[in-house]
Design a protein around this motif. Structure first.
Motif, PDB file in Angstrom:
ATOM      1  N   UNK A 222       0.832  -1.188   0.000  1.00  0.00           N
ATOM      2  CA  UNK A 222       0.000   0.000   0.000  1.00  0.00           C
ATOM      3  C   UNK A 222       0.867   1.239   0.000  1.00  0.00           C
ATOM      4  N   UNK A 223       0.371   2.331  -0.620  1.00  0.00           N
ATOM      5  CA  UNK A 223       1.143   3.560  -0.716  1.00  0.00           C
ATOM      6  C   UNK A 223       0.768   4.570   0.353  1.00  0.00           C
ATOM      7  N   UNK A 224       0.037   4.166   1.335  1.00  0.00           N
ATOM      8  CA  UNK A 224      -0.348   5.104   2.395  1.00  0.00           C
ATOM      9  C   UNK A 224       0.864   5.469   3.221  1.00  0.00           C
ATOM     10  N   UNK A 225       0.930   6.719   3.734  1.00  0.00           N
ATOM     11  CA  UNK A 225       2.072   7.213   4.493  1.00  0.00           C
ATOM     12  C   UNK A 225       2.334   6.408   5.741  1.00  0.00           C
ATOM     13  N   UNK A 226       1.287   5.868   6.307  1.00  0.00           N
ATOM     14  CA  UNK A 226       1.452   5.136   7.563  1.00  0.00           C
ATOM     15  C   UNK A 226       2.210   3.842   7.368  1.00  0.00           C
ATOM     16  N   UNK A 227       2.274   3.368   6.097  1.00  0.00           N
ATOM     17  CA  UNK A 227       2.941   2.106   5.852  1.00  0.00           C
ATOM     18  C   UNK A 227       4.233   2.269   5.056  1.00  0.00           C
ATOM     19  N   UNK A 228       4.641   3.533   4.740  1.00  0.00           N
ATOM     20  CA  UNK A 228       5.894   3.761   4.015  1.00  0.00           C
ATOM     21  C   UNK A 228       7.082   3.514   4.933  1.00  0.00           C
ATOM     22  N   UNK A 229       8.172   2.879   4.418  1.00  0.00           N
ATOM     23  CA  UNK A 229       9.346   2.662   5.273  1.00  0.00           C
ATOM     24  C   UNK A 229      10.005   3.993   5.626  1.00  0.00           C
ATOM     25  N   UNK A 230      10.549   4.084   6.818  1.00  0.00           N
ATOM     26  CA  UNK A 230      11.181   5.312   7.296  1.00  0.00           C
ATOM     27  C   UNK A 230      12.504   5.544   6.569  1.00  0.00           C
ATOM     28  N   UNK A 231      12.701   6.772   6.067  1.00  0.00           N
ATOM     29  CA  UNK A 231      13.926   7.135   5.367  1.00  0.00           C
ATOM     30  C   UNK A 231      14.861   7.949   6.258  1.00  0.00           C
ATOM     31  N   UNK A 232      14.530   8.152   7.516  1.00  0.00           N
ATOM     32  CA  UNK A 232      15.341   8.945   8.437  1.00  0.00           C
ATOM     33  C   UNK A 232      16.563   8.127   8.863  1.00  0.00           C
ATOM     34  N   UNK A 233      17.822   8.618   8.605  1.00  0.00           N
ATOM     35  CA  UNK A 233      19.015   7.832   8.999  1.00  0.00           C
ATOM     36  C   UNK A 233      19.150   7.774  10.516  1.00  0.00           C
ATOM     37  N   UNK A 234      19.647   6.629  10.977  1.00  0.00           N
ATOM     38  CA  UNK A 234      19.850   6.489  12.418  1.00  0.00           C
ATOM     39  C   UNK A 234      21.071   7.297  12.839  1.00  0.00           C
ATOM     40  N   UNK A 235      21.056   7.818  14.046  1.00  0.00           N
ATOM     41  CA  UNK A 235      22.154   8.636  14.546  1.00  0.00           C
ATOM     42  C   UNK A 235      23.380   7.763  14.800  1.00  0.00           C
ATOM     43  N   UNK A 236      24.574   8.235  14.425  1.00  0.00           N
ATOM     44  CA  UNK A 236      25.782   7.436  14.669  1.00  0.00           C
ATOM     45  C   UNK A 236      26.054   7.313  16.163  1.00  0.00           C
ATOM     46  N   UNK A 237      26.696   6.227  16.588  1.00  0.00           N
ATOM     47  CA  UNK A 237      26.990   6.085  18.017  1.00  0.00           C
ATOM     48  C   UNK A 237      27.952   7.162  18.486  1.00  0.00           C
ATOM     49  N   UNK A 238      27.759   7.626  19.688  1.00  0.00           N
ATOM     50  CA  UNK A 238      28.602   8.665  20.266  1.00  0.00           C
ATOM     51  C   UNK A 238      29.821   8.020  20.909  1.00  0.00           C
ATOM     52  N   UNK A 239      30.999   8.507  20.553  1.00  0.00           N
ATOM     53  CA  UNK A 239      32.222   7.968  21.119  1.00  0.00           C
ATOM     54  C   UNK A 239      32.296   8.284  22.609  1.00  0.00           C
ATOM     55  N   UNK A 240      32.832   7.332  23.366  1.00  0.00           N
ATOM     56  CA  UNK A 240      33.006   7.568  24.798  1.00  0.00           C
ATOM     57  C   UNK A 240      34.019   8.666  25.059  1.00  0.00           C
ATOM     58  N   UNK A 241      34.884   8.934  24.054  1.00  0.00           N
ATOM     59  CA  UNK A 241      35.910   9.964  24.210  1.00  0.00           C
ATOM     60  C   UNK A 241      35.521  11.266  23.506  1.00  0.00           C
ATOM     61  N   UNK A 242      34.226  11.418  23.175  1.00  0.00           N
ATOM     62  CA  UNK A 242      33.793  12.574  22.386  1.00  0.00           C
ATOM     63  C   UNK A 242      34.046  13.895  23.094  1.00  0.00           C
TER      64      UNK A 242
END
Length: 267
Positions: free
Chosen positions: A27-47
């Protein structure tokens, strides 16, 4: 002329548009479209650490040519010293990048330059990499191990340097040719035949763990190293490198006792 009423006007458009979506397509409804938002990179412990974080602390090591590089963190005045066994060159900071994780250095008089980078590693311990790109350009990379983020342990764990050896301190032993080497207010060499030769200190490295000696009249030269060992007792290694004119003396201090080797008569 009679105008036909709207109810009698023929329609040229279908009352509904047929769907051409194949059976089973998503289905092309917005509620069922896959998310295109990239996941945030892990934060370094030494950041939270950068070149400003270790004020007045030092790291040092040798490049592939055996030259010592000694870096002192400072905000705003850090320093990078390079010792080639004869003299020390000081490089001054030119600029830092916006992240404060890299900085460029140079010395106008010697035309030497270099770049320092602060990085992270998944290794168990922090470490240092020093690379001589050529005789005038260098790279110094400081790797902080996560999660401790402490500086590499570059120095002598016993806390002593060659400058700490007093006039009461003396070490001596024989090289592979049976020639005696005696370090005390200078470096004395006795081969059992000729009179004792004396070499005086020319230069000491910024870390205080290496020093060069020479005696111009005879052409003798040598380097003294102060090192540590996990052995229970301290010991001395002396080596003639070439034709009896160049020498190495390595003083290994036991991390257990942090005492100089007992070279002489215990009485």
């Amino acid at each position: 002329l009679t105008t036909p009423s709207p109810s009698t006007t023929p329609s040229r458009m279908p009352s509904s548009i047929p769907s051409f979506v194949p059976s089973g397509a998503p289905s092309s409804t917005n509620s069922e479209m896959p998310s295109m938002q990239p996941s945030a990179p892990p934060v370094s412990a030494c950041a939270s650490f950068d070149l400003r974080s270790f004020n007045a602390q030092t790291v040092f090591g040798n490049d592939q040519n055996g030259h010592e590089h000694f870096y002192t963190f400072g905000d705003p005045i850090p320093s990078w010293q390079i010792w080639d066994g004869t003299a020390t060159t000081w490089l001054s900071e030119n600029s830092r990048d916006a992240s404060f994780l890299s900085a460029s250095y140079s010395d106008i008089a010697s035309f030497k330059s270099g770049q320092i980078s602060l990085l992270t590693t998944t290794n168990a311990a922090s470490y240092l990499e020093v690379n001589a790109i050529d005789s005038s350009n260098f790279e110094l990379k400081i790797y902080l191990a996560e999660p401790g983020c402490s500086l590499p342990s570059s120095g002598l764990s016993c806390g002593s340097t060659l400058s700490d050896l007093t006039f009461d301190s003396a070490v001596f032993g024989d090289d592979q040719n049976g020639v005696e080497h005696y370090l005390y207010c200078g470096w004395s060499i006795w081969d059992g035949i000729f009179s004792t030769r004396y070499m005086m200190e020319d230069s000491i490295s910024p870390s205080g763990l290496r020093a060069s000696y020479s005696e111009p009249a005879t052409g003798f030269s040598g380097t003294v190293f102060l090192l540590t060992t996990t052995d229970p007792a301290s010991y001395l290694e002396v080596k003639t490198i070439d034709n009896g004119f160049t020498f190495e003396m390595k003083i290994y201090m036991s991390e257990t006792t942090c005492l100089l080797p007992s070279s002489g008569n215990s009485c």
